[in-house]
Each structure stands twice: as C-alpha cells, then as structure tokens.
Design a protein around this motif. Structure first.
Motif, PDB file in Angstrom:
ATOM      1  N   PHE A 187      11.519 -12.176  -0.406  1.00  0.00           N
ATOM      2  CA  PHE A 187      10.220 -11.674  -0.864  1.00  0.00           C
ATOM      3  C   PHE A 187       9.712 -10.518  -0.820  1.00  0.00           C
ATOM      4  CE2 PHE A 187       5.729 -11.141   0.925  1.00  0.00           C
ATOM      5  CZ  PHE A 187       4.925 -11.754  -0.471  1.00  0.00           C
ATOM      6  N   MET A 188      10.435  -9.667   0.125  1.00  0.00           N
ATOM      7  CA  MET A 188      10.089  -8.363   0.143  1.00  0.00           C
ATOM      8  C   MET A 188      10.366  -7.536  -1.059  1.00  0.00           C
ATOM      9  SD  MET A 188      10.424  -7.550   4.317  1.00  0.00           S
ATOM     10  CE  MET A 188      12.230  -7.734   4.688  1.00  0.00           C
ATOM     11  N   LYS A 189      11.685  -8.044  -1.594  1.00  0.00           N
ATOM     12  CA  LYS A 189      12.127  -7.244  -2.699  1.00  0.00           C
ATOM     13  C   LYS A 189      11.178  -7.347  -3.794  1.00  0.00           C
ATOM     14  CE  LYS A 189      17.125  -7.357  -1.537  1.00  0.00           C
ATOM     15  NZ  LYS A 189      18.484  -8.052  -1.716  1.00  0.00           N
ATOM     16  N   LYS A 190      10.552  -8.863  -3.917  1.00  0.00           N
ATOM     17  CA  LYS A 190       9.945  -8.988  -5.029  1.00  0.00           C
ATOM     18  C   LYS A 190       8.627  -8.242  -4.994  1.00  0.00           C
ATOM     19  CE  LYS A 190       7.336 -12.921  -5.750  1.00  0.00           C
ATOM     20  NZ  LYS A 190       7.114 -14.372  -5.449  1.00  0.00           N
ATOM     21  N   ILE A 191       8.034  -7.817  -3.583  1.00  0.00           N
ATOM     22  CA  ILE A 191       6.872  -6.945  -3.705  1.00  0.00           C
ATOM     23  C   ILE A 191       7.153  -5.672  -3.672  1.00  0.00           C
ATOM     24  CG2 ILE A 191       5.496  -8.727  -2.552  1.00  0.00           C
ATOM     25  CD1 ILE A 191       5.866  -7.334   0.167  1.00  0.00           C
ATOM     26  N   GLY A 192       8.595  -4.987  -4.087  1.00  0.00           N
ATOM     27  CA  GLY A 192       8.623  -3.763  -4.336  1.00  0.00           C
ATOM     28  C   GLY A 192       9.557  -2.797  -3.184  1.00  0.00           C
ATOM     29  N   VAL A 193       9.720  -3.732  -1.901  1.00  0.00           N
ATOM     30  CA  VAL A 193      10.125  -2.905  -0.926  1.00  0.00           C
ATOM     31  C   VAL A 193      11.801  -2.376  -1.317  1.00  0.00           C
ATOM     32  CG1 VAL A 193      11.591  -3.413   1.332  1.00  0.00           C
ATOM     33  CG2 VAL A 193       9.113  -4.195   0.806  1.00  0.00           C
ATOM     34  N   ASP A 194      11.855  -1.082  -1.030  1.00  0.00           N
ATOM     35  CA  ASP A 194      12.941  -0.434  -1.533  1.00  0.00           C
ATOM     36  C   ASP A 194      14.521  -0.826  -0.789  1.00  0.00           C
ATOM     37  OD1 ASP A 194      11.849   1.500  -3.511  1.00  0.00           O
ATOM     38  OD2 ASP A 194      10.924   1.864  -1.583  1.00  0.00           O
ATOM     39  N   LEU A 243       0.748  -1.271  -0.177  1.00  0.00           N
ATOM     40  CA  LEU A 243      -0.052   0.220   0.049  1.00  0.00           C
ATOM     41  C   LEU A 243       0.767   1.247   0.036  1.00  0.00           C
ATOM     42  CD1 LEU A 243      -2.832  -1.185   2.487  1.00  0.00           C
ATOM     43  CD2 LEU A 243      -2.887  -0.971   0.011  1.00  0.00           C
ATOM     44  N   ALA A 244       1.842   1.390   0.875  1.00  0.00           N
ATOM     45  CA  ALA A 244       2.721   2.329   0.795  1.00  0.00           C
ATOM     46  C   ALA A 244       3.447   2.711  -0.555  1.00  0.00           C
ATOM     47  CB  ALA A 244       3.920   1.920   1.780  1.00  0.00           C
ATOM     48  N   LYS A 245       3.779   1.364  -1.022  1.00  0.00           N
ATOM     49  CA  LYS A 245       4.593   1.725  -2.490  1.00  0.00           C
ATOM     50  C   LYS A 245       3.445   2.324  -3.311  1.00  0.00           C
ATOM     51  CE  LYS A 245       7.939   1.256  -3.950  1.00  0.00           C
ATOM     52  NZ  LYS A 245       8.828   2.462  -3.984  1.00  0.00           N
ATOM     53  N   LEU A 246       2.332   1.758  -3.397  1.00  0.00           N
ATOM     54  CA  LEU A 246       1.268   2.297  -4.217  1.00  0.00           C
ATOM     55  C   LEU A 246       1.148   3.790  -4.010  1.00  0.00           C
ATOM     56  CD1 LEU A 246      -1.316  -0.603  -4.112  1.00  0.00           C
ATOM     57  CD2 LEU A 246       0.142  -0.064  -6.380  1.00  0.00           C
ATOM     58  N   GLY A 247       1.168   4.194  -2.751  1.00  0.00           N
ATOM     59  CA  GLY A 247       1.152   5.531  -2.611  1.00  0.00           C
ATOM     60  C   GLY A 247       2.366   6.566  -2.836  1.00  0.00           C
ATOM     61  N   GLY A 248       3.313   5.667  -3.253  1.00  0.00           N
ATOM     62  CA  GLY A 248       4.512   6.642  -3.776  1.00  0.00           C
ATOM     63  C   GLY A 248       5.631   7.128  -2.738  1.00  0.00           C
ATOM     64  N   LEU A 249       5.530   6.051  -1.538  1.00  0.00           N
ATOM     65  CA  LEU A 249       6.455   6.200  -0.502  1.00  0.00           C
ATOM     66  C   LEU A 249       7.690   5.199  -0.858  1.00  0.00           C
ATOM     67  CD1 LEU A 249       3.622   6.815   0.909  1.00  0.00           C
ATOM     68  CD2 LEU A 249       5.063   6.582   2.836  1.00  0.00           C
ATOM     69  N   LYS A 250       8.812   5.663  -0.329  1.00  0.00           N
ATOM     70  CA  LYS A 250       9.899   4.740  -0.180  1.00  0.00           C
ATOM     71  C   LYS A 250       9.843   3.868   1.163  1.00  0.00           C
ATOM     72  CE  LYS A 250      14.931   5.212   1.160  1.00  0.00           C
ATOM     73  NZ  LYS A 250      16.023   6.125   1.565  1.00  0.00           N
ATOM     74  N   VAL A 251       9.993   2.633   0.833  1.00  0.00           N
ATOM     75  CA  VAL A 251       9.596   1.544   1.904  1.00  0.00           C
ATOM     76  C   VAL A 251      11.103   0.874   2.371  1.00  0.00           C
ATOM     77  CG1 VAL A 251       8.415  -0.491   2.299  1.00  0.00           C
ATOM     78  CG2 VAL A 251       7.437   1.257   0.943  1.00  0.00           C
ATOM     79  N   ILE A 252      11.375   0.978   3.700  1.00  0.00           N
ATOM     80  CA  ILE A 252      12.293   0.158   4.263  1.00  0.00           C
ATOM     81  C   ILE A 252      11.463  -0.827   5.032  1.00  0.00           C
ATOM     82  CG2 ILE A 252      14.101   0.271   5.924  1.00  0.00           C
ATOM     83  CD1 ILE A 252      14.229   3.230   5.570  1.00  0.00           C
ATOM     84  N   ALA A 253      12.079  -2.203   4.917  1.00  0.00           N
ATOM     85  CA  ALA A 253      11.053  -3.409   5.565  1.00  0.00           C
ATOM     86  C   ALA A 253      12.112  -4.341   6.266  1.00  0.00           C
ATOM     87  CB  ALA A 253       9.996  -3.778   4.617  1.00  0.00           C
ATOM     88  N   SER A 254      11.935  -4.781   7.530  1.00  0.00           N
ATOM     89  CA  SER A 254      12.745  -5.843   7.950  1.00  0.00           C
ATOM     90  C   SER A 254      11.872  -6.982   8.181  1.00  0.00           C
ATOM     91  CB  SER A 254      13.095  -5.389   9.220  1.00  0.00           C
ATOM     92  OG  SER A 254      11.963  -5.077  10.184  1.00  0.00           O
ATOM     93  N   ALA A 255      12.603  -8.256   8.148  1.00  0.00           N
ATOM     94  CA  ALA A 255      12.081  -9.560   8.431  1.00  0.00           C
ATOM     95  C   ALA A 255      13.344 -10.419   9.022  1.00  0.00           C
ATOM     96  CB  ALA A 255      11.599 -10.069   7.148  1.00  0.00           C
ATOM     97  N   GLY A 256      12.860 -11.828   9.458  1.00  0.00           N
ATOM     98  CA  GLY A 256      13.901 -12.536  10.085  1.00  0.00           C
ATOM     99  C   GLY A 256      14.599 -13.696   9.398  1.00  0.00           C
ATOM    100  N   SER A 257      14.408 -13.425   7.914  1.00  0.00           N
ATOM    101  CA  SER A 257      15.096 -14.624   7.228  1.00  0.00           C
ATOM    102  C   SER A 257      15.841 -13.984   5.716  1.00  0.00           C
ATOM    103  CB  SER A 257      14.445 -15.971   6.956  1.00  0.00           C
ATOM    104  OG  SER A 257      13.396 -15.696   6.228  1.00  0.00           O
ATOM    105  N   ASP A 258      16.336 -14.624   5.018  1.00  0.00           N
ATOM    106  CA  ASP A 258      16.896 -14.009   4.015  1.00  0.00           C
ATOM    107  C   ASP A 258      16.084 -14.378   2.796  1.00  0.00           C
ATOM    108  OD1 ASP A 258      19.372 -13.244   5.187  1.00  0.00           O
ATOM    109  OD2 ASP A 258      20.393 -14.784   4.325  1.00  0.00           O
ATOM    110  N   GLU A 259      15.194 -15.418   3.047  1.00  0.00           N
ATOM    111  CA  GLU A 259      14.025 -15.723   2.215  1.00  0.00           C
ATOM    112  C   GLU A 259      13.191 -14.713   2.278  1.00  0.00           C
ATOM    113  OE1 GLU A 259      12.961 -19.997   3.559  1.00  0.00           O
ATOM    114  OE2 GLU A 259      11.376 -19.947   1.814  1.00  0.00           O
ATOM    115  N   LYS A 260      12.774 -14.349   3.534  1.00  0.00           N
ATOM    116  CA  LYS A 260      11.502 -13.323   3.571  1.00  0.00           C
ATOM    117  C   LYS A 260      12.307 -11.983   3.080  1.00  0.00           C
ATOM    118  CE  LYS A 260       9.579 -15.138   7.981  1.00  0.00           C
ATOM    119  NZ  LYS A 260       9.588 -14.930   9.308  1.00  0.00           N
ATOM    120  N   VAL A 261      13.480 -11.849   3.078  1.00  0.00           N
ATOM    121  CA  VAL A 261      14.075 -10.430   2.485  1.00  0.00           C
ATOM    122  C   VAL A 261      13.726 -10.622   0.918  1.00  0.00           C
ATOM    123  CG1 VAL A 261      16.276  -9.308   2.110  1.00  0.00           C
ATOM    124  CG2 VAL A 261      15.657  -9.932   4.225  1.00  0.00           C
TER     125      VAL A 261
END
Lengths: 344, 344
Positions: free
Chosen positions: A196-203, A176-194
C-alpha cells in the motif's frame, strides 16, 4: 414509540500491557432510550454512525490518579472518541434533524448532547463517505496536515522518514511529503502495508518486522525530518540517521504504550551534536478556527479528487470496539480503524 | 635573538573512556621559534596567554573517520581551542604589537596566524582580567547568553533546572535566569559547588552525588525550562518533572562523553504527552555579528560591575593541559578551567 436498546461500550478495568477485549472493555446492552421523548434540555439527539479507534486511546485506559494530557476513561462509563453522527431531534437552532455532525462522543448508539460548543456541522459538499470524517478528513487527518504544516519546515529535495506509513496519520504525511517534493522512507508492520505504501508513492517502503530499520536508514538516509508515531528503538535509529538540523515530529510512541518497562533510548547525544529539534505534538493544541477551516477547505476536496488515498479498516457494531482497539495497539489493522455503528 | 622553545600540547592517541594525561595527550618541547625572524606571510605572531578547557573537547578526541559537529583532533598535532593572546608582531593593518586578541588557536606558546578572519581584537574597556575572555566573557559565556536568549522563552515566575550550575555555562545561565525573575533549581557534583551556587542566588542548589535528583525535582518542580549539560539519568528525570510545553535546551551531555555504552533514557514518552520541545544547541551556529556585538556590549560590563559572578580554576603551563582536561571530564574543576600560558 417504545424505548429502544442503547448499546454502549464501557471501560471495565485498567489493563496491564495490551488491553483484553471483553475484560479491559465490555459491550453493554442494559440501557434503553425513548428517541421521541428523551429530554434534550436545549441540546440535540445524535444517532452515532462511525467512531474512530486511535492509538492514543490506550493512554486514557489508566488509573484515574495518573496524570496525562488526555483525561482517563472512567471505570463503568462508556469509552469515547471522535465520531460522526446524524441528528434525530434538535432544540438548538444551529442544528436540525438529518444534519450530520462530528464531535467527541461516548461510545453508544444514541447520545443526547446538551453542550454543542464542540459539535461540528459537516456540510460534505464533496460527498465523500461519512466514515472518512473520522479518518483522513477527521482527527488523524488534521494531525497529519497540521503537524506537517507547523513542524516539518520541509524543503523540496529533503528526505523524511515516516513511521506507521500505512496508517491513517502516516499515510497522509507520506502523501503530503511527496506532494512537497521530498524523498519518503516509510515503515509498517506487514508486507501488505508495504504494498500500500508503494501504491501511494513512498520511495522506500519497508516492513520493520523483517527488515532492519538501522540498515534501511544507513542505505537510504540521512534524514531531514522524522515523523515519529512509534518511539523506542525506531526513534533511536532515526537519531543516528539524522542530518544536522533535522526536525523530529513526536506525534506518538505506540511501541511503548503497552510496555510495562519502556525502551531506553541511547542515541540522544545526537540532539546536541547535530542540533536536532524534537517537538512533541498534540493536534488539539492547534485546532484554531483558521487551521480547522484551512483543513476542511483542503483535505475533503483532495480526497474527492483522488489526490489523497487511504485505507479504512471497518468493523461493524459497538460490540467490536475491544477487538478494534487491540488491533490498533498491536498493528493488525489495515488502514484507519473505524467502528461503523450504523450506515445511515 | 636566538630561537626560543615553543612548548606545545599534542593529541597522542584516541582514548577509550576517560582521557589519560601523558597518554591521550602529551606535552612537547621539541620545537623552537625565532620570534624576530619567523615569516608572518601577511599575518600576525601571537604569544598565547590563556586557553579555555571545555567539556566538548572530549568529542574531538576521536578517530578521524568518525563524523561529528566539530572536526577531530589530528594525532601528533597540537590540541586547539579558544584562547587569548597578545600580538608580538603584525603584518596586518588591523592588528599591532601589544594588541590583545581572542581566537581559536593551537595549544602552543607562540602561534603564527596568517588567516585572521576569525581573530577578534579585544578592547577590554572594562579592564576585566584577560582570562575572563575565555570564560564568562568568552565561548562559555556566549553559550549561556545566546542559548538562554534564543531557546528559553523564559517568563517571570517560571522554574528552570540548570545542570552543572557551578560551571562556566551553568552558573551564567543560573544568574541570567534569576535576573529574569525565575525560580532556579541547580545541581553540581560537590558541596563546595553547592555553596557557590547558593552565593550566586540559586534557589534550590544540590549535590547530585549525595541527593537524589528525582526527589529534588518532585519536591521543587515541576520545571518549565531544563538546561542540559549532562544528559543521561538527569535528562530522564527532567523529562518526568517537566510541565506541559517545557523547553529543553540541549547544550551538552557530559555524563555520556566518556561512557563506552551510553545510558538509555526511558522517559521520552513525556515529549509527546507534554508537548515538550528539545533543541540541540551549539553556540557557533549563533555567533552572528549582531549576537556577538550584543554579547560584548553586555557581559563584560556586567562582570566589571559584579552583576555576574563566576569562578576560574587556573592551571599554569601548557604541560598541565592533560590534567585540566581530565578534571573537566570528571567534574573535579572548581569553576571555569583555564590554562594560563603566560600572565602578559
């Protein structure tokens, strides 16, 4: 027809620290139910299909004397949470056999629901998988959608930091943040999750177990919005990395749920100096008919079109509830944790 | 006329922990000024009468490289804060000799102010003491009045907990809350201050040094509003004692300003569970013409009528600034700390 087994997953004892499958909660097959003759008393008989396993459930596994926002689970009784089911029989004109419904239900295979005030009929015109209705199109999705809508005050070009960014709430917030034109920093607890986050557009996606959150925020912040699902040291770092007038959406603090001694946050002085606002948020407060309608008019269609992407971590059978709960509390699940009781 | 001494109080070095009078700041008489001939360049010459000594000044005594909401004091230059003065000469048509003014001024006996955009002419129709204009009718009063108006969402019958309840901000908040029909719990650091709080109508007044804040809040809470001037362990206790949907007005954290290692607050989980809102608040953000007009239309008249009661702790002479600052930081002042530079 003869009675059939009605498997249930029960709350067995209050855990200290992390819940233990088979000890904190236990699977039970002692009950049976006659699906044709069980009295409905004007209600409906539901066969459960999918249950949501959520972080907040840990808070309900407490002594009955301890107050909190959600009622405690009762020892010896089934756990409960939002789930999707199919109606087998109905004595209520609003429902008929084969209807699919969403409701807060006890963790058992079959449920007689007499009070149907909070049972939602699912039309599913978009034909998305039923399990989605306990995740991105269910309570976690509503949490992300309504929390972002009500509290973020997001402006294009701002920076948001989302915790549990690969999870059912965090991943929707990030998108939702990416659709709104924001820069997104996001954290998770495994490289696999990282990944996935890149795949959905997390900067800026990072694994907080191997990368220092403070350094990431120093390099890629400051932040205007903080979506908190974890609390503790991460919240402490976000306070230091906040821009003046930043908004903190306090949705959860999973890093603290299983601690016998909570983390002491030392950076609260930032709240005054930077005029921060922190808002505790529980989605049920905001489930007004207007908000719920807007949600169901918006999100399932976005899912069907592929505009919102998410993962589901399915476990099959009510006997797997204990493991699923522990996975969610310890961050071992990959995507929205769902217990599939039956496919149809 | 010959030049006269222009005494100043200078910032001398960045303190570690509490500021030390004569070391952190020093009084200086090396400068002179010719009151008749000093060039005004279109501005005004002000003889300073009273200066406010406020808790937040500690935050400005920092290394110039460290960012915060207010600019750091410059080593070797005068400290500065809000003060009242009388105009001796003017080259600006908005001011004439004998006018009284309120402005942010350097700590010196005489000031040439060329930029008069933020110099406020004080009419004082109510004829209250000029020193009041750095206290209850000045910045601390505006802090109490506007913070309460904007963030408290106070409803009759609710309970508020006010810290530093005998101080210039807290005592006004407590009285505004009583006028609004709330139950007021308030804390301060001496029995003398407790007596004063009782005099102004505080329902539950206590000395936090001799009475356990946690127990007072357990007995007389829960609270709907928390006015925070102190932070640390008191904030921690207020979070535990909060009702659902309580509002926290984060105005200051004086318990933390002189700590080299801040207190770690362990009760932040309440923010989520109770849907608390915490709002950092700095009065200058809210000094709109409308708000300032409303304040000056309201508060001086209430003071003149005796509807608002407060204490002033006056020290005479700019050489006393260091002591006054230390008193405020350590809670030794009795009422609003004012440096009286001259009576008229």
């Amino acid at each position: 027809m003869a009675p059939v087994k009605n498997g249930r997953h029960l709350f067995n004892e209050v855990p200290v620290g992390y819940p233990v499958p088979g000890k904190t909660t236990v699977y039970d097959e002692s009950q049976t139910i006659d699906l044709e003759t069980v009295p409905l008393n004007g209600g409906i008989l539901i066969k459960t299909l999918s249950f949501s396993i959520d972080p907040y459930m840990r808070g309900r596994m407490r002594a009955a004397t301890k107050k909190s926002y959600s009622p405690p689970y009762a020892i010896g009784e089934p756990l409960g949470n939002h789930g999707v089911g199919v109606v087998l029989r109905s004595e209520n004109t609003s429902f008929k056999a084969r209807d699919h419904v969403w409701a807060f239900l006890p963790f058992q295979e079959y449920v007689v629901q007499t009070d149907v005030a909070h049972v939602k009929l699912l039309e599913n015109k978009e034909n998305i998988p039923w399990s989605n209705y306990v995740g991105a199109a269910g309570m976690p999705g509503q949490t992300a959608y309504l929390g972002w809508k009500i509290f973020s005050k997001a402006k294009k070009g701002e920076t948001v930091f989302v915790t549990t960014g690969a999870g059912p709430v965090g991943s929707i917030v990030a998108q939702l943040a990416k659709l709104g034109g924001l820069k997104v920093i996001a954290s998770a607890g495994s490289d696999e999750k990282v990944e996935f986050m890149k795949k959905i557009g997390v900067d800026i996606a990072f694994n907080y177990k191997t990368t220092d959150t403070v350094k990431v925020l120093e390099e890629h912040g400051p932040i205007d919005i903080y979506w908190d699902n974890v609390g503790g040291a991460t919240l402490e770092a976000a306070l230091d990395a906040a821009n003046p007038y930043a908004r903190f959406i306090e949705c959860g603090m999973i890093s603290q749920y299983n601690q016998t001694s909570p983390y002491g946050v030392k950076t609260l002085m930032n709240i005054v100096g930077k005029r921060l606002s922190l808002n505790g948020f529980i989605v049920s407060d905001h489930m007004t008919p207007e908000n719920v309608k807007e949600f169901y008019d918006t999100i399932p269609a976005m899912i069907a079109k592929g505009e919102l992407v998410f993962l589901e971590d399915k476990k099959y059978g009510l006997d797997k509830v204990g493991e699923a709960i522990l996975d969610v509390q310890s961050g071992k699940n990959h995507g929205k944790s769902v217990i599939v009781v039956a496919e149809e």
